[in-house]
Design a protein around this motif. Structure first.
Motif, PDB file in Angstrom:
ATOM      1  N   TRP A 158      29.648  17.252  45.239  1.00 13.41           N
ATOM      2  CA  TRP A 158      30.771  17.294  44.072  1.00 13.41           C
ATOM      3  C   TRP A 158      30.340  17.171  42.584  1.00 13.41           C
ATOM      4  O   TRP A 158      30.676  17.397  41.654  1.00 13.41           O
ATOM      5  CB  TRP A 158      31.643  16.022  44.326  1.00 13.41           C
ATOM      6  CG  TRP A 158      32.983  16.254  43.064  1.00 13.41           C
ATOM      7  CD1 TRP A 158      34.134  17.717  43.028  1.00 13.41           C
ATOM      8  CD2 TRP A 158      33.529  15.512  41.515  1.00 13.41           C
ATOM      9  NE1 TRP A 158      35.144  17.389  41.533  1.00 13.41           N
ATOM     10  CE2 TRP A 158      34.527  16.189  40.959  1.00 13.41           C
ATOM     11  CE3 TRP A 158      33.080  14.640  41.321  1.00 13.41           C
ATOM     12  CZ2 TRP A 158      34.459  15.354  39.687  1.00 13.41           C
ATOM     13  CZ3 TRP A 158      33.184  13.548  39.990  1.00 13.41           C
ATOM     14  CH2 TRP A 158      34.196  14.378  39.306  1.00 13.41           C
ATOM     15  N   LEU A 159      29.013  15.913  42.773  1.00 12.61           N
ATOM     16  CA  LEU A 159      28.367  15.787  41.439  1.00 12.61           C
ATOM     17  C   LEU A 159      27.519  17.100  41.166  1.00 12.61           C
ATOM     18  O   LEU A 159      27.135  17.238  39.884  1.00 12.61           O
ATOM     19  CB  LEU A 159      27.890  14.337  41.331  1.00 12.61           C
ATOM     20  CG  LEU A 159      28.601  13.064  41.449  1.00 12.61           C
ATOM     21  CD1 LEU A 159      27.500  12.437  42.091  1.00 12.61           C
ATOM     22  CD2 LEU A 159      29.297  12.965  40.278  1.00 12.61           C
ATOM     23  N   LYS A 160      27.381  17.656  42.030  1.00 12.90           N
ATOM     24  CA  LYS A 160      25.597  18.986  41.693  1.00 12.90           C
ATOM     25  C   LYS A 160      26.442  20.149  41.094  1.00 12.90           C
ATOM     26  O   LYS A 160      26.519  20.718  40.781  1.00 12.90           O
ATOM     27  CB  LYS A 160      25.488  19.012  42.929  1.00 12.90           C
ATOM     28  CG  LYS A 160      24.326  20.012  42.552  1.00 12.90           C
ATOM     29  CD  LYS A 160      23.643  20.692  43.917  1.00 12.90           C
ATOM     30  CE  LYS A 160      22.709  21.510  43.931  1.00 12.90           C
ATOM     31  NZ  LYS A 160      21.767  21.749  45.494  1.00 12.90           N
ATOM     32  N   ALA A 161      28.364  19.630  41.901  1.00 11.86           N
ATOM     33  CA  ALA A 161      28.669  21.218  41.268  1.00 11.86           C
ATOM     34  C   ALA A 161      29.770  20.361  40.203  1.00 11.86           C
ATOM     35  O   ALA A 161      29.566  21.595  39.565  1.00 11.86           O
ATOM     36  CB  ALA A 161      30.776  20.978  42.159  1.00 11.86           C
ATOM     37  N   ALA A 162      29.946  19.275  39.556  1.00 13.55           N
ATOM     38  CA  ALA A 162      30.360  19.531  37.947  1.00 13.55           C
ATOM     39  C   ALA A 162      28.659  19.893  36.935  1.00 13.55           C
ATOM     40  O   ALA A 162      29.392  20.250  35.904  1.00 13.55           O
ATOM     41  CB  ALA A 162      30.924  18.276  38.031  1.00 13.55           C
ATOM     42  N   ARG A 163      27.960  19.258  38.302  1.00 12.18           N
ATOM     43  CA  ARG A 163      26.851  19.857  36.432  1.00 12.18           C
ATOM     44  C   ARG A 163      26.607  21.332  36.643  1.00 12.18           C
ATOM     45  O   ARG A 163      25.740  21.669  35.771  1.00 12.18           O
ATOM     46  CB  ARG A 163      25.371  18.829  37.434  1.00 12.18           C
ATOM     47  CG  ARG A 163      25.631  17.071  36.932  1.00 12.18           C
ATOM     48  CD  ARG A 163      24.281  17.076  37.066  1.00 12.18           C
ATOM     49  NE  ARG A 163      24.153  15.187  36.570  1.00 12.18           N
ATOM     50  CZ  ARG A 163      23.970  14.158  37.338  1.00 12.18           C
ATOM     51  NH1 ARG A 163      24.106  14.489  39.026  1.00 12.18           N
ATOM     52  NH2 ARG A 163      24.095  13.452  36.876  1.00 12.18           N
ATOM     53  N   THR A 189      34.392  25.830  35.521  1.00 11.31           N
ATOM     54  CA  THR A 189      35.640  25.679  36.750  1.00 11.31           C
ATOM     55  C   THR A 189      36.108  24.360  36.702  1.00 11.31           C
ATOM     56  O   THR A 189      37.647  24.266  36.617  1.00 11.31           O
ATOM     57  CB  THR A 189      35.827  27.083  37.591  1.00 11.31           C
ATOM     58  OG1 THR A 189      34.652  26.321  38.404  1.00 11.31           O
ATOM     59  CG2 THR A 189      35.103  28.300  36.846  1.00 11.31           C
ATOM     60  N   ILE A 190      35.586  23.709  36.809  1.00  9.96           N
ATOM     61  CA  ILE A 190      36.186  22.166  37.533  1.00  9.96           C
ATOM     62  C   ILE A 190      37.292  21.332  35.802  1.00  9.96           C
ATOM     63  O   ILE A 190      38.297  21.030  36.654  1.00  9.96           O
ATOM     64  CB  ILE A 190      34.949  21.342  37.868  1.00  9.96           C
ATOM     65  CG1 ILE A 190      35.437  21.880  39.284  1.00  9.96           C
ATOM     66  CG2 ILE A 190      35.693  20.446  37.831  1.00  9.96           C
ATOM     67  CD1 ILE A 190      34.346  21.413  39.718  1.00  9.96           C
ATOM     68  N   VAL A 191      36.526  21.738  34.922  1.00  7.49           N
ATOM     69  CA  VAL A 191      36.721  21.109  34.291  1.00  7.49           C
ATOM     70  C   VAL A 191      38.076  22.342  33.170  1.00  7.49           C
ATOM     71  O   VAL A 191      39.275  21.439  32.895  1.00  7.49           O
ATOM     72  CB  VAL A 191      35.520  21.142  32.848  1.00  7.49           C
ATOM     73  CG1 VAL A 191      36.265  20.887  31.470  1.00  7.49           C
ATOM     74  CG2 VAL A 191      34.876  20.659  32.741  1.00  7.49           C
ATOM     75  N   ALA A 192      37.954  22.784  33.504  1.00  3.35           N
ATOM     76  CA  ALA A 192      39.490  24.428  33.349  1.00  3.35           C
ATOM     77  C   ALA A 192      40.053  23.679  34.334  1.00  3.35           C
ATOM     78  O   ALA A 192      41.165  23.550  33.391  1.00  3.35           O
ATOM     79  CB  ALA A 192      38.680  25.143  33.412  1.00  3.35           C
ATOM     80  N   ILE A 193      40.306  22.937  35.175  1.00  3.07           N
ATOM     81  CA  ILE A 193      41.321  22.841  36.344  1.00  3.07           C
ATOM     82  C   ILE A 193      42.100  21.829  35.715  1.00  3.07           C
ATOM     83  O   ILE A 193      43.118  21.892  35.963  1.00  3.07           O
ATOM     84  CB  ILE A 193      40.927  22.824  38.023  1.00  3.07           C
ATOM     85  CG1 ILE A 193      40.139  24.748  38.439  1.00  3.07           C
ATOM     86  CG2 ILE A 193      41.726  22.110  39.132  1.00  3.07           C
ATOM     87  CD1 ILE A 193      40.227  24.361  39.895  1.00  3.07           C
ATOM     88  N   HIS A 194      40.838  20.672  35.516  1.00  9.48           N
ATOM     89  CA  HIS A 194      41.453  19.318  35.061  1.00  9.48           C
ATOM     90  C   HIS A 194      42.077  19.238  33.950  1.00  9.48           C
ATOM     91  O   HIS A 194      43.034  18.480  33.467  1.00  9.48           O
ATOM     92  CB  HIS A 194      40.109  18.498  34.810  1.00  9.48           C
ATOM     93  CG  HIS A 194      39.534  18.200  36.693  1.00  9.48           C
ATOM     94  ND1 HIS A 194      38.717  17.294  36.537  1.00  9.48           N
ATOM     95  CD2 HIS A 194      39.615  18.544  37.544  1.00  9.48           C
ATOM     96  CE1 HIS A 194      38.189  17.120  37.498  1.00  9.48           C
ATOM     97  NE2 HIS A 194      38.620  18.144  38.400  1.00  9.48           N
TER      98      HIS A 194
END
Length: 331
Positions: free
Chosen positions: A215-220, A227-232
């Motif tokens: 998940w950390l690699k995905a966030a970077r 898209t992760i930030v948009a969902i959040h």
């Protein structure tokens, strides 16, 4: 089929630039202090602290030196200025030398100063060591994602880095507040401890080879992280694989495959799980009706929300709220 509130993403939330997705996720983390203990120990001495599941603990060596053991691992030496963050809730031992017997908390002359602060003076009169020990809990929905990837121990020596001077000063200020107990000291200690814990995590994220996986690699990742930030930012929006792929600037198939590869689950499953963690947080922290909470995370149908919630947590939302209320009553 779950009935999702049919509205577009919040334009104000999504209009904000996304520069550092992982930094934004760290900003969301909310720490709750459990208690802090300021210790002054003279050799020979040994202290055994039990494990606390789902709780982070940290230790700051304010003066002197000692040995630490976390769980069943081999002991290691720590000295003045060291900051050690323990992430898995394992039992901890502090001792002046490796052959010193350890006493449990019940056997030690601990003095309770306030609801969250204790002090301990103990030992045989030899060389002194000062330890500031604290317990904190991460209460945001992102905590589980991050905690699963953190190592058991994060050890930082603020003296080793040019940027460490402010951290060292912060640690010294925490110790000073704990010693002097001035008005407002509890609030100061709690807020500064939050900063110290987040900084320890951030330094690990910026330097450790293991910090670029899952998940950390995905966030970077520039596209998936967006898209992760948009969902959040807009969890109740009527997201689809197509709309998320468009936000990432990728084709539907390429986005779907990359998101699943990096995060470990498909995008829509991640969205559903994120919504349920946010809902659980609101169930515990507020007295809002379940129907209102359901709508806030994207569900117009309360039965559909209840079903989705139970699928993630194995219990219905009403039971989570009831169990938490009982726990608070008996605390």
């Amino acid at each position: 089929m779950n009935q999702i509130e049919p509205h577009v993403p919040d334009p104000d939330a999504l209009a904000q630039p996304i520069g550092d997705p992982l930094g934004e996720i760290l900003h969301l983390l909310k720490l709750t202090g459990t208690f802090y203990c300021q210790s002054r120990l003279s050799a020979p001495w040994g202290v055994a602290i039990p494990g606390f599941p789902d709780i982070l603990s940290f230790a700051v060596i304010t003066h002197g030196r000692c040995f630490m053991r976390v769980g069943e691992d081999n002991p290691f030496e720590v000295e003045k200025g060291d900051l050690v963050l323990m992430t898995k809730g394992a039992p901890i031992g502090f001792f002046s030398s490796e052959d010193t017997p350890l006493l449990t908390l019940e056997e030690l002359p601990i003095r309770k100063v306030t609801e969250i602060l204790e002090t301990l003076e103990y030992g045989g009169g030899g060389a002194e060591t000062g330890i500031m020990y604290g317990l904190v809990r991460i209460d945001h929905a992102a905590s589980g994602l991050l905690m699963d990837l953190l190592p058991d121990i994060i050890k930082i020596d603020p003296w080793e880095e040019d940027a460490g001077s402010w951290l060292q000063a912060t640690l010294q200020f925490i110790a000073k507040e704990a010693r002097e107990l001035r008005p407002g000291g509890e609030t100061v200690i709690t807020r500064l401890a939050d900063v110290v814990v987040i900084e320890a995590i951030r330094r690990w994220l910026n330097s450790a080879p293991d910090a670029n996986r899952g998940w950390l690699k995905a966030a970077r990742d520039p596209q998936i992280g967006r898209t992760i930030v948009a969902i959040h930012r807009a969890p109740a929006a009527n997201w689809s694989v197509e709309s998320l792929a468009q936000l990432a600037g990728m084709s539907r198939s390429a986005f779907s495959a990359r998101f699943t590869e990096l995060v470990g689950v498909p995008a829509i499953q991640y969205l559903a799980t994120w919504r349920m963690h946010l809902a659980r947080e609101q169930l515990i922290e507020t007295d809002q009706p379940i129907s209102q909470i359901a709508a806030r995370v994207g569900y117009l149908s309360e039965p559909s929300f209840n079903k989705a919630f139970k699928r993630v947590f194995e219990v219905p939302p009403g039971k989570v709220r009831k169990l938490h209320s009982l726990k608070e009553t008996h605390a």
